[in-house]
Design an enzyme around this catalytic site. Structure first.
Site, PDB file in Angstrom:
ATOM      1  N   GLY A 138       0.793  -1.206   0.242  1.00 32.91           N
ATOM      2  CA  GLY A 138      -0.014   0.044   0.000  1.00 32.91           C
ATOM      3  C   GLY A 138       0.963   1.191  -0.098  1.00 32.91           C
ATOM      4  O   GLY A 138       0.319   2.395  -0.724  1.00 32.91           O
TER       5      GLY A 138
ATOM      6  N   PHE B 291       0.458  10.097  -7.326  1.00 34.35           N
ATOM      7  CA  PHE B 291       0.264   8.634  -7.096  1.00 34.35           C
ATOM      8  C   PHE B 291      -0.425   7.935  -8.070  1.00 34.35           C
ATOM      9  O   PHE B 291      -0.722   6.849  -7.817  1.00 34.35           O
ATOM     10  CB  PHE B 291      -0.112   8.592  -5.807  1.00 34.35           C
ATOM     11  CG  PHE B 291       0.204   9.267  -4.602  1.00 34.35           C
ATOM     12  CD1 PHE B 291       1.806   9.554  -4.454  1.00 34.35           C
ATOM     13  CD2 PHE B 291      -0.520  10.043  -3.616  1.00 34.35           C
ATOM     14  CE1 PHE B 291       2.303  10.308  -3.688  1.00 34.35           C
ATOM     15  CE2 PHE B 291       0.135  10.628  -2.579  1.00 34.35           C
ATOM     16  CZ  PHE B 291       1.420  10.896  -2.477  1.00 34.35           C
TER      17      PHE B 291
ATOM     18  N   TRP C 168       2.426   1.809  -3.468  1.00 35.40           N
ATOM     19  CA  TRP C 168       1.170   2.175  -4.423  1.00 35.40           C
ATOM     20  C   TRP C 168       1.344   3.468  -4.572  1.00 35.40           C
ATOM     21  O   TRP C 168       0.919   4.134  -5.539  1.00 35.40           O
ATOM     22  CB  TRP C 168      -0.153   1.451  -3.679  1.00 35.40           C
ATOM     23  CG  TRP C 168      -1.246   2.088  -4.616  1.00 35.40           C
ATOM     24  CD1 TRP C 168      -1.954   1.720  -5.791  1.00 35.40           C
ATOM     25  CD2 TRP C 168      -2.164   3.390  -4.474  1.00 35.40           C
ATOM     26  NE1 TRP C 168      -2.858   2.515  -6.191  1.00 35.40           N
ATOM     27  CE2 TRP C 168      -3.199   3.654  -5.497  1.00 35.40           C
ATOM     28  CE3 TRP C 168      -2.001   4.279  -3.582  1.00 35.40           C
ATOM     29  CZ2 TRP C 168      -3.952   4.702  -5.531  1.00 35.40           C
ATOM     30  CZ3 TRP C 168      -2.977   5.536  -3.428  1.00 35.40           C
ATOM     31  CH2 TRP C 168      -3.741   5.521  -4.514  1.00 35.40           C
ATOM     32  N   HIS C 169       1.600   4.347  -3.405  1.00 35.02           N
ATOM     33  CA  HIS C 169       1.758   5.841  -3.207  1.00 35.02           C
ATOM     34  C   HIS C 169       2.585   6.541  -4.155  1.00 35.02           C
ATOM     35  O   HIS C 169       2.647   7.600  -4.582  1.00 35.02           O
ATOM     36  CB  HIS C 169       1.642   6.258  -1.721  1.00 35.02           C
ATOM     37  CG  HIS C 169       0.448   6.309  -0.964  1.00 35.02           C
ATOM     38  ND1 HIS C 169      -0.003   5.119  -0.258  1.00 35.02           N
ATOM     39  CD2 HIS C 169      -0.528   7.055  -0.828  1.00 35.02           C
ATOM     40  CE1 HIS C 169      -1.025   5.307   0.340  1.00 35.02           C
ATOM     41  NE2 HIS C 169      -1.359   6.398  -0.218  1.00 35.02           N
ATOM     42  N   GLY C 170       3.862   5.608  -4.336  1.00 34.11           N
ATOM     43  CA  GLY C 170       4.950   6.315  -4.967  1.00 34.11           C
ATOM     44  C   GLY C 170       5.975   5.238  -5.349  1.00 34.11           C
ATOM     45  O   GLY C 170       6.118   4.623  -4.727  1.00 34.11           O
TER      46      GLY C 170
END
Lengths: 484, 278
Positions: free
Chosen positions: A340, A484, A343-345
């Protein structure tokens, strides 16, 4: 300029329309009119899709190709899963999910892989040069949700409406689900079983005006007045500028960034929800006053709810969730949160951020399993303060993607207690523009008991917000979550 | 609820418009560097077109030039965090015709920021801001409030300065600036910027606007750095017939970080510039 460089430069520079830009309103108004004109009722999905394509390709027509490829993959895969040969359903679903992941990894994580493992080589240069198309994390996740929901069959609510037999109709429905401009580039991450059952003819008279108005006004206020004004103060959390600032300034800036990231993303989500309401669709709430959370698990039930619930449904539970108990639960939490985070960056600092949240969630679970609950012994307010402080410090990993700089920031926070530069103007403005976010949360706590005065002051509050949107918006900026 | 909210909105907007028109006093209402840039840009483009005016175009180095020392009608388009090309484009897009333009030469190789000018000249909004003062950056309520507070407190430093303004000499920023001035970009990059500058200069001169180059004094170390020396040489070679204002190299200037003059020295330089322009 060589062709490849030209394409890379074009892709890297482009952003879709911003919700707070004039071109967006010029697109929105005719789209809305066309959508509800009686003779266009049969073409409502066409109208949304056309507007969404213009929205996404506005600054960069090249991007549309990728979106269309993604739509093609998911339309075909989901249709094949339901209406293809029964013995190949699993294979079609696997191929669909894998292709979504390949698209995501290729465009989002290639630069990270290139920098981490192939630095200096030809392959490394190629991987680093691959640009990040805006919104890819969102639309590939929605694609995965579609294929998985199609495969799960009867377990999924309103299963029959997820994949329809007619290929053209299915294509239109899936294109609307994935490309709908309200949620295309920064969510909320809409799941197939939540959105597709809502696809039917919509009528102007059914628009929920009050809730659409409330979402739009609060959303634009949080984004344009709070986040965009805070952005110009929290700019100073940039290496090396912060090194000469007083500890108090650094602390206030960090607090301000915590307010900014909430206002930016919750604002965007509320605008998306309000816009969707105008078109007759209900998107799930994405934020539920996260800074009042008294535990980390509560924080994740209140922050970016659409992503947390996606990760829970499509990753944590398939991994085994808490079914096997003990170590397996902690392991699953860690895996889910690290992925997770990534996933943001595409930077290791995001993985560290995810690792931190995974670790604290696992520890929280462990203390619960061991019966060491502090509930009742420590006032809820102190729990909230602790969670807020921890979450806020973790945001440093978002603001400063270089891990070394995060360490320096914390060191300066502890060291710079006796230098003369307190910077009262920065503190004043950061505090001033943080007030609405604090008030937003406090008001929520206060109004959990019915208060008749609230209904009376609502128009004044909304009128005030509209006024400040008009005269006190910050410098235009794209949304933090676009990256993102 | 919606109707009542719009009514409140209308009352607040009309009330504030009346306040700005009849009560508000001219003060520094900048809230931060970007806001200071925006206010300057809007004051310039929405202001009158003075054919005798002098306009300074530059980066954060020129930002500190104090206009009180300079002839009346001088505008300072020295923008913190931006480049000379932003100021030059602002003049071009505003359609103004000043008598002369002073171009800072210290930061020749800095990219223009198109988003800044796009925000100033945003279609539709530009016309609205020109006609409705409450939409202009200098009239933002929070800026007006802080302008009033600054005046009451007097000791509070200028928020629009580049952050280092109120600080003691920062070794960290000095080292960062020294490092960036130690590197000279490749010839192709230098040529690209000089070509862009030549185009802008030619466009100004085609409208009979006098162009003067000006080097803002910095610390001795940066004055002697490879990038500063290269910039100086390139300007002199490319524009041999133009006036080039430069202070006596033997005078030492105090800066906050090697680049930006401290307030007292900014005042000294502004006075020097006023004399040089006479």
């Amino acid at each position: 300029m060589p062709f490849k460089s030209a394409v890379v430069a074009t892709l890297a520079a482009g952003l879709p329309m911003l919700f707070n830009s004039v071109p967006f309103f010029l697109l929105l108004v005719p789209t809305l009119l066309l959508y509800y004109v009686p003779f266009m009722q049969r073409f409502q999905l066409h109208v949304i899709i056309a507007a969404s394509f213009i929205f996404y390709a506005y600054n960069m027509p090249w991007l549309l190709l990728l979106l269309i490829v993604s739509l093609g993959i998911n339309t075909l895969a989901s249709h094949a899963v339901v209406f293809g040969r029964a013995d190949r359903r699993k294979m079609y679903a696997t191929v669909g999910v894998t292709l979504n992941l390949v698209v995501l990894i290729l465009f989002k994580y290639s630069p990270l892989i290139g920098r981490s493992f192939f630095e200096g080589s030809g392959i490394g240069e190629f991987l680093i040069a691959i640009p990040l198309p805006v919104g890819i994390s969102f639309f590939t996740f929605q694609g995965i949700s579609l294929v998985v929901d199609a495969y799960r069959g009867k377990d999924v609510p309103d299963y029959a409406s997820i994949v329809v037999k007619g290929m053209w109709e299915h294509t239109l429905r899936i294109s609307t689900f994935i490309a709908f401009f309200a949620q295309l580039v920064a969510g909320p991450v809409v799941k197939a079983h939540e959105f597709l059952p809502q696809v039917r003819t919509k009528y102007f008279k059914d628009i929920a005006w009050n809730s659409a108005f409330a979402s739009l006004v609060v959303g634009y206020f949080l984004k344009m007045v709070v986040a965009d004004n805070l952005k110009d103060q929290t700019f100073w959390i940039t290496f090396p500028y912060f090194k000469d600032m007083h500890s108090i300034t650094l602390l206030v800036l960090l607090f301000g960034y915590s307010m900014q990231i909430f206002a930016d993303f919750a604002g965007y989500s509320l605008i998306a929800i309000g816009l969707a309401r105008l078109f007759g669709y209900i998107l799930m709430d994405n934020f539920d006053f996260p800074y009042i959370a008294a535990t980390f698990s509560e924080f994740w039930r209140r922050w970016h709810i659409s992503l947390s619930s996606f990760l829970r449904e499509y990753l944590y539970i398939p991994l085994g969730g808490n079914r096997m108990g003990g170590f397996h639960t902690y392991k699953n939490l860690m895996i889910t949160m690290v992925l997770g985070g990534l996933w943001h960056g595409a930077a290791w600092s995001y993985a560290v951020w995810g690792f931190f949240h995974g670790l604290v969630l696992a520890l929280e679970r462990l203390t619960k399993d061991l019966g060491w609950s502090m509930k009742g012994k420590v006032p809820r307010f102190l729990h909230m303060l602790f969670i807020f402080t921890s979450v806020t410090f973790a945001w440093l990993l978002f603001k400063l993607p270089e891990f070394d700089h995060v360490i320096v920031y914390v060191r300066m926070l502890l060291q710079n207690t006796d230098i003369p530069n307190i910077q009262p103007i920065i503190i004043f403005f950061t505090a001033l523009f943080s007030v609405p976010v604090v008030a937003y949360h406090l008001l929520y706590l206060w109004t959990r008991e019915p208060r008749p005065i609230v209904a009376r002051i609502k128009p004044i509050v909304y009128g005030g917000m509209l006024f400040l949107i008009l005269v006190n918006s910050g410098g235009g900026a794209s949304f933090i979550y676009f990256q993102f | 609820m919606i109707r009542r909210a719009f009514l409140v909105f209308l009352i607040l907007t009309i009330g504030y418009a009346l306040f700005v028109e009849f009560v508000k006093v001219d003060r520094d209402t900048s809230q931060h560097q970007a806001s200071g840039n925006r206010i300057k840009a809007e004051q310039f483009v929405f202001g009158t077109d003075d054919p005798d005016a002098t306009v300074i175009v530059g980066s954060s180095l020129s930002f500190r030039i104090i206009l009180d020392s300079l002839p009346a009608g001088t505008s300072n388009l020295g923008f913190g965090g931006l480049s000379i090309y932003d100021g030059l484009e602002l003049i071009r897009r505003s359609g103004k015709h000043p008598a002369r333009v002073l171009i800072e030469t210290n930061m020749l190789f800095k990219e223009p920021d198109h988003s800044f000018l796009d925000a100033v000249f945003a279609p539709g909004l530009y016309a609205l801001r020109r006609e409705i003062p409450i939409l202009q950056e200098e009239n933002q309520p929070t800026g007006v409030l802080v302008g009033w507070l600054k005046e009451q407190l007097r000791t509070v430093p200028d928020a629009s300065a580049t952050g280092t303004d109120s600080m003691a000499m920062s070794q960290t920023l000095f080292d960062t600036n020294m490092a960036s001035f130690a590197v000279v970009p490749p010839d192709s990059v230098q040529d690209r910027y000089l070509d862009l500058l030549a185009t802008e200069v030619a466009a100004l001169e085609a409208q009979h606007i006098e162009v003067i180059f000006m080097e803002v004094p910095v610390s001795p170390e940066i004055t002697a750095s490879p990038l500063a020396m290269r910039s100086r040489a390139m300007i002199e070679a490319r524009f041999p017939d133009h006036r080039f204002l430069r202070t006596d190299p033997n005078i030492t200037w105090r800066t906050a970080d090697g680049l930006h003059l401290e307030p007292h020295n900014a005042q000294r330089f502004s006075s020097w510039l006023a004399k040089a322009l006479r």
